[in-house]
Design a protein around this motif. Structure first.
Motif, PDB file in Angstrom:
ATOM      1  N   GLY A   1       0.868  -1.231   0.037  1.00  0.00           N
ATOM      2  CA  GLY A   1      -0.165   0.190  -0.006  1.00  0.00           C
ATOM      3  C   GLY A   1       0.925   1.284   0.076  1.00  0.00           C
ATOM      4  N   VAL A   2       1.936   1.314   0.719  1.00  0.00           N
ATOM      5  CA  VAL A   2       2.886   2.416   0.811  1.00  0.00           C
ATOM      6  C   VAL A   2       3.385   2.609  -0.355  1.00  0.00           C
ATOM      7  N   LEU A   3       3.965   1.587  -1.234  1.00  0.00           N
ATOM      8  CA  LEU A   3       4.701   1.546  -2.564  1.00  0.00           C
ATOM      9  C   LEU A   3       3.723   2.030  -3.613  1.00  0.00           C
TER      10      LEU A   3
ATOM     11  N   LEU B   1      16.840   7.131 -10.264  1.00  0.00           N
ATOM     12  CA  LEU B   1      17.269   7.905  -9.119  1.00  0.00           C
ATOM     13  C   LEU B   1      15.708   8.598  -8.311  1.00  0.00           C
ATOM     14  N   GLU B   2      14.951   8.741  -9.116  1.00  0.00           N
ATOM     15  CA  GLU B   2      13.988   9.561  -8.453  1.00  0.00           C
ATOM     16  C   GLU B   2      12.963   8.569  -7.940  1.00  0.00           C
TER      17      GLU B   2
ATOM     18  N   ILE C   1      10.698   6.041  -3.119  1.00  0.00           N
ATOM     19  CA  ILE C   1      10.415   4.886  -2.431  1.00  0.00           C
ATOM     20  C   ILE C   1      11.054   4.981  -0.892  1.00  0.00           C
ATOM     21  N   ARG C   2      12.368   5.060  -0.696  1.00  0.00           N
ATOM     22  CA  ARG C   2      12.884   5.373   0.561  1.00  0.00           C
ATOM     23  C   ARG C   2      12.158   6.476   1.390  1.00  0.00           C
ATOM     24  N   GLN C   3      11.901   7.607   0.536  1.00  0.00           N
ATOM     25  CA  GLN C   3      11.151   8.714   1.367  1.00  0.00           C
ATOM     26  C   GLN C   3       9.905   8.009   2.108  1.00  0.00           C
TER      27      GLN C   3
ATOM     28  N   PHE D   1      17.589   0.080   4.880  1.00  0.00           N
ATOM     29  CA  PHE D   1      17.702  -0.011   3.688  1.00  0.00           C
ATOM     30  C   PHE D   1      19.270  -0.450   3.112  1.00  0.00           C
ATOM     31  N   SER D   2      19.496  -1.043   2.096  1.00  0.00           N
ATOM     32  CA  SER D   2      20.716  -1.441   1.800  1.00  0.00           C
ATOM     33  C   SER D   2      21.328  -0.177   0.852  1.00  0.00           C
TER      34      SER D   2
END
Length: 133
Positions: A14-16, A81-82, A87-89, A106-107
């Protein structure tokens, strides 16, 4: 009704989905190009390891492989990159994924830019979650 483990996976997806319209769970390693309409995020549960057991509660470590996918063109690197940054944010914001999730890491992001136009390029991130159920 989903059990807590299923709920965790559902919340992650859901977040993704707030980052990208197409999120596929448990993708096959080959033949994905036929049905994929990039940009997309592919989510693969790699492993669950039990870290500790105390009575009926257990601490687990979940490893997910998250792959951002874009078509290869002259902007593929920037698009990856974007998408990987977004995703990380989305997963790093202050609210917990679920009350069972205690730690999220995260790796480094691994980039695989395809050599020619029309192919798919990827940015792979390993997401590690520590949970207590």
């Amino acid at each position: 009704m989903l059990n807590p483990e299923q709920q965790l996976v559902s919340l992650l997806v859901g977040v993704l989905e707030t980052v990208c319209n197409q999120v596929l769970l448990g993708y096959a390693a080959t033949g994905i190009e036929q049905g994929l309409k990039p940009p997309a995020v592919l989510v693969q549960l790699e492993s669950i390891s039990e870290l500790q057991q105390q009575g009926s509660r257990r601490k687990d470590q979940w490893l997910f492989n998250l792959s951002a996918v874009v078509p290869t063109n002259d902007r593929a690197t920037y698009a990856l990159l974007e998408l990987s940054r977004t995703i990380r944010q989305a997963l790093s914001n202050d609210k917990a994924l679920t009350e069972h999730c205690r730690k999220l890491t995260f790796s480094e992001t691994q980039f695989d830019i395809a050599p020619s136009q029309g192919q798919l390029s990827f940015a792979d991130i390993t997401l590690t979650l520590e949970t207590v159920f």
